[in-house]
Design a protein around this motif. Structure first.
Motif, short mmCIF file in Angstrom:
data_model
loop_
_atom_site.label_atom_id
_atom_site.label_comp_id
_atom_site.label_asym_id
_atom_site.label_seq_id
_atom_site.Cartn_x
_atom_site.Cartn_y
_atom_site.Cartn_z
N TYR A 1 0.82 -1.22 0.00
CA TYR A 1 0.00 0.00 0.00
C TYR A 1 0.85 1.26 0.00
N GLY A 2 1.72 1.33 -1.04
CA GLY A 2 2.58 2.50 -1.21
C GLY A 2 2.24 3.28 -2.45
N THR A 3 2.40 4.58 -2.40
CA THR A 3 2.15 5.42 -3.56
C THR A 3 3.37 5.39 -4.48
N PRO A 4 3.23 5.80 -5.74
CA PRO A 4 4.33 5.72 -6.70
C PRO A 4 5.46 6.69 -6.39
N ALA A 5 6.62 6.40 -6.96
CA ALA A 5 7.73 7.35 -6.91
C ALA A 5 7.32 8.63 -7.61
N LYS A 6 7.97 9.74 -7.22
CA LYS A 6 7.62 11.04 -7.80
C LYS A 6 8.35 11.31 -9.11
N SER A 7 9.39 10.55 -9.39
CA SER A 7 10.16 10.76 -10.62
C SER A 7 10.89 9.48 -11.00
N ASN A 8 11.48 9.48 -12.19
CA ASN A 8 12.30 8.37 -12.69
C ASN A 8 11.53 7.05 -12.83
N LEU A 9 10.22 7.13 -13.01
CA LEU A 9 9.46 5.89 -13.15
C LEU A 9 9.91 5.08 -14.36
N ASP A 10 10.38 5.76 -15.37
CA ASP A 10 10.84 5.07 -16.57
C ASP A 10 12.14 4.32 -16.35
N LYS A 11 12.82 4.59 -15.21
CA LYS A 11 14.11 3.95 -14.93
C LYS A 11 13.94 2.62 -14.20
N ILE A 12 12.74 2.35 -13.70
CA ILE A 12 12.53 1.12 -12.95
C ILE A 12 12.80 -0.09 -13.84
N ARG A 13 13.54 -1.04 -13.31
CA ARG A 13 13.78 -2.27 -14.04
C ARG A 13 12.94 -3.42 -13.50
N GLY A 14 12.51 -3.26 -12.26
CA GLY A 14 11.72 -4.30 -11.65
C GLY A 14 12.57 -5.51 -11.31
N PRO A 15 11.95 -6.59 -10.99
CA PRO A 15 10.49 -6.72 -10.91
C PRO A 15 9.93 -6.10 -9.63
N LEU A 16 8.64 -5.77 -9.69
CA LEU A 16 7.91 -5.28 -8.53
C LEU A 16 6.77 -6.23 -8.23
N GLN A 17 6.50 -6.37 -6.93
CA GLN A 17 5.30 -7.09 -6.50
C GLN A 17 4.56 -6.14 -5.57
N LEU A 18 3.39 -5.67 -6.01
CA LEU A 18 2.67 -4.62 -5.30
C LEU A 18 1.44 -5.18 -4.60
N HIS A 19 1.25 -4.76 -3.34
CA HIS A 19 0.16 -5.26 -2.52
C HIS A 19 -0.75 -4.09 -2.12
N PHE A 20 -2.04 -4.24 -2.38
CA PHE A 20 -3.01 -3.19 -2.11
C PHE A 20 -4.18 -3.75 -1.29
N ALA A 21 -4.80 -2.87 -0.51
CA ALA A 21 -5.99 -3.22 0.26
C ALA A 21 -7.22 -2.69 -0.47
N GLU A 22 -8.23 -3.52 -0.63
CA GLU A 22 -9.41 -3.15 -1.42
C GLU A 22 -10.06 -1.86 -0.91
N LEU A 23 -10.07 -1.64 0.40
CA LEU A 23 -10.79 -0.51 0.98
C LEU A 23 -9.92 0.74 1.14
N ASP A 24 -8.71 0.68 0.65
CA ASP A 24 -7.75 1.79 0.79
C ASP A 24 -7.90 2.77 -0.38
N LYS A 25 -8.91 3.61 -0.31
CA LYS A 25 -9.23 4.49 -1.43
C LYS A 25 -8.10 5.46 -1.75
N ARG A 26 -7.44 5.97 -0.72
CA ARG A 26 -6.40 6.99 -0.92
C ARG A 26 -5.26 6.46 -1.79
N VAL A 27 -4.69 5.31 -1.41
CA VAL A 27 -3.57 4.76 -2.17
C VAL A 27 -4.04 4.17 -3.49
N ASN A 28 -5.17 3.49 -3.47
CA ASN A 28 -5.65 2.83 -4.69
C ASN A 28 -5.93 3.81 -5.81
N ALA A 29 -6.25 5.06 -5.47
CA ALA A 29 -6.51 6.06 -6.50
C ALA A 29 -5.27 6.36 -7.33
N THR A 30 -4.08 6.07 -6.78
CA THR A 30 -2.84 6.33 -7.51
C THR A 30 -2.42 5.16 -8.40
#
Length: 305
Positions: free
Chosen positions: A219-248
């Motif tokens: 339940y983390g928000t995205p980086a503010k810059s350099n998103l195109d530099k990510i090589r990954g891999p990423l495994q992202l975990h979200f909570a269904e009721l977490d409207k604030r983070v899920n909106a991003t």
């Protein structure tokens, strides 16, 4: 159904109205103060539950958050002060090494990033869980320049808000470099973080793609810059009721797809922000254990190579 015991009474998380969880999220992230949070709780009809009981269930009780003992014979835990030239100059973190790991029998490493309140007992326990699973784990305390985690979340949250976020990121970047170069390290570095630490995980994946070999933000928000530099891999975990983070997430996912970045994302049903934290009523054992098993498998697959 999760049962939370406070004082001599047990309550179920399902007894607590969703509004209370939403208000706690606002309170925990500094959008409202404690007085406003408690005032709002007092307006709810909670099936005979008292305000102190519900508030006590929502606010962390770290006595509940020890799955691995600090003196477990399979790990060695200590505190380490390290140089942070990209941050505040000096940092301090909780280093946990699996039994048998040394300069000749090396292990992959995982950087653990805490929430917006400093290195609390729950995050230290997460580091111990990783070490029990065979990883060298290091959990820095962003509050070290101010004396370290003060022992309660309200004060810790207020302290962290006074710090320069760029310098906090620098502290964690230098911690990642420390792990990559540690005498006991294979040179493989993963990262896991929760809430603000989830943001840090995304941020370091973007700013240190040659160092962070695998990132698992909860339940983390995205980086503010350099998103195109990510090589990954990423495994992202979200909570269904977490409207604030899920909106991003939709825009972030589109960016990852646009740059052909490897990722997997999971949204856990009926879960609130913080569902992995076993010290509060937000904790959901089934979802937390599933997310954690996925995280360990992800690190084993990407760091043990």
């Amino acid at each position: 159904m999760e049962i939370i015991k406070h004082s001599d009474r047990k309550i179920s998380a399902t007894d607590i109205p969703q509004e209370a969880f939403d208000w706690y999220d606002e309170y925990a992230h500094g959008d409202i103060d404690r007085r406003t949070f408690l005032s709002r709780l007092s307006t709810l009809s909670m099936a005979g539950l008292t305000l102190p009981l519900v508030a006590g269930a929502l606010i962390p009780n770290y006595a509940l958050a020890e799955q691995v003992s600090f003196n477990d014979s399979d790990i060695t835990a200590s505190y380490l002060v390290f140089d942070t030239p990209n941050g505040h100059g000096k940092g301090r973190g909780y280093l946990v090494v699996p039994k048998g790991v040394n300069a000749t029998n090396k292990a992959p490493t995982v950087l653990v990033a805490h929430e917006n309140r400093g290195l609390n007992p729950y995050i230290e326990d997460v580091a111990r869980r990783l070490a029990k699973a065979g990883f060298i784990a290091f959990a820095p305390d962003a509050l070290f320049p101010l004396g370290g985690y003060p022992g309660n979340d309200d004060e810790g949250r207020a302290m962290q808000k006074t710090l320069d976020g760029t310098k906090i990121e620098g502290d964690f970047m230098d911690a990642a470099t420390l792990l990559k170069n540690h005498d006991f390290s294979t040179g493989k570095v993963g990262m896991v973080g929760f809430c603000y630490g989830g943001y840090l995980t995304n941020a370091l994946a973007a700013s240190m793609p040659d160092t962070i070999a695998a990132g698992a933000p909860f339940y983390g928000t995205p980086a503010k810059s350099n998103l195109d530099k990510i090589r990954g891999p990423l495994q992202l975990h979200f909570a269904e009721l977490d409207k604030r983070v899920n909106a991003t997430w939709p825009d972030y996912e589109n960016t990852l797809k646009a740059h052909d970045i490897e990722y997997s994302a999971y949204i856990y049903p009926k879960a609130n922000h913080g569902f992995h934290n076993d010290s509060t009523a937000r904790y959901q054992e089934k979802n937390a254990e599933l997310a954690w098993s996925r995280t360990l498998e992800f690190f084993n697959r990407n760091l043990n190579v």
